[in-house]
Structures are given as C-alpha cells and as structure tokens.
Scaffold this active site. Structure first.
Site, short mmCIF file in Angstrom:
data_model
loop_
_atom_site.label_atom_id
_atom_site.label_comp_id
_atom_site.label_asym_id
_atom_site.label_seq_id
_atom_site.Cartn_x
_atom_site.Cartn_y
_atom_site.Cartn_z
N ASP A 201 74.97 48.77 13.97
CA ASP A 201 73.77 48.12 14.49
C ASP A 201 73.38 46.96 13.58
O ASP A 201 72.21 46.79 13.23
CB ASP A 201 72.63 49.12 14.65
CG ASP A 201 71.79 48.85 15.88
OD1 ASP A 201 72.22 48.02 16.71
OD2 ASP A 201 70.72 49.44 16.03
N CYS B 247 88.15 40.72 4.89
CA CYS B 247 88.67 42.06 4.57
C CYS B 247 89.74 41.93 3.48
O CYS B 247 89.79 42.74 2.55
CB CYS B 247 89.28 42.71 5.81
SG CYS B 247 88.11 43.04 7.15
#
Length: 148
Positions: free
Chosen positions: A90, A140
């Site tokens: 979220d 990443c």
C-alpha cells in the site's frame, strides 16, 4: 505498521549506496486521545497523491519511471530485510513521501490467534502477487537484493 514501515524506509535511506539517489520516507505519526478514543494523525503532505503498490501486492504504477522502479525495489527490500517474513505494501503518497502503509506477513496469526498487523494484513497473497509482477530493476541490483 507505520513505525515498522518507517523503520524500513530509514534503513534503506541510511544503507543505500550514493548512486541510488532519493529514497522513500514515511511521515511522522502522532498519537493522541480525543473524546476517549485513541487516534493517530499523520503530517499533511502537499502535492499530487499517487499510489505505487496497493495492499493486494499489485503494482499500480508501471510506467518504468525512477519512482516506480524505486517503489518496487522498496517492497522487495522490505521482504529481504525482514528475513522474508513480510512486505510493506500500500505504498502511496506524494513523490518520495509516503503515508498509511499496510503490511503483509508470511504468518497471519500470532500464538493467541490474533492477526499480525491488523485486519489489513492479507498475509501471503500480496507477497505472492507482488513477486509474480515484480521484475528486478537497477535499484534492486544496487541494493544487491536476491531474486525471490
């Protein structure tokens, strides 16, 4: 949930390599009591509100922008840093300032059958959904995150 999400955002801010650039930060949360009810209040964030990843683990912003890739890498980072026990979902806010997080955990119930992190915890479903959609990106790689 907010304190844990803020903790992960501060870990990332303090541990990311310089070339990572801007990182997300959760606003401070204030606790109060009003008319016998406990309440929490977040700082007002001015600007255009965006959602990056929703509470089901679905990636909402998929435009390949820097902020979209960093949002995905932050969710991935929370999974790795938690020992693969949870993810922050979220993700929403204005730019790199986030608010109102949810947490999805690999275990839903504690030893007394209470739900970890409240009823918004959708447990392993958001974790699985996120990693089906997530493609590791340069952020990443900068964080040396293992592919799940």
């Amino acid at each position: 949930m907010h304190a844990l999400a803020r903790h992960f955002s501060l870990l990332l801010r303090d541990g990311a390599p310089l070339q990572f650039g801007d990182t997300f930060l959760y606003t401070k949360l204030y606790y109060a009591e009003m008319k016998g009810e406990f309440v929490t209040v977040e700082s007002y964030i001015e600007g255009s509100f965006r959602k990056y990843v929703n509470n089901t683990g679905d990636i909402v912003l998929k435009d390949g922008s820097e902020i979209a890739m960093k949002a995905e890498s932050f969710v991935h980072y929370s999974f790795v840093k938690s020992g693969k026990q949870l993810i922050i979902v979220d993700l929403q806010g204005v730019g790199f300032v986030l608010c109102d997080p949810e947490i999805a955990s690999s275990e839903l119930y504690d030893e007394s059958d209470g739900i970890y992190f409240c009823a918004g915890n959708l447990s392993t479903n958001p974790i699985e959904t996120f990693f089906v959609q997530h493609k590791c990106n340069k952020y990443c790689e900068l964080l040396s995150l293992d592919k799940p």
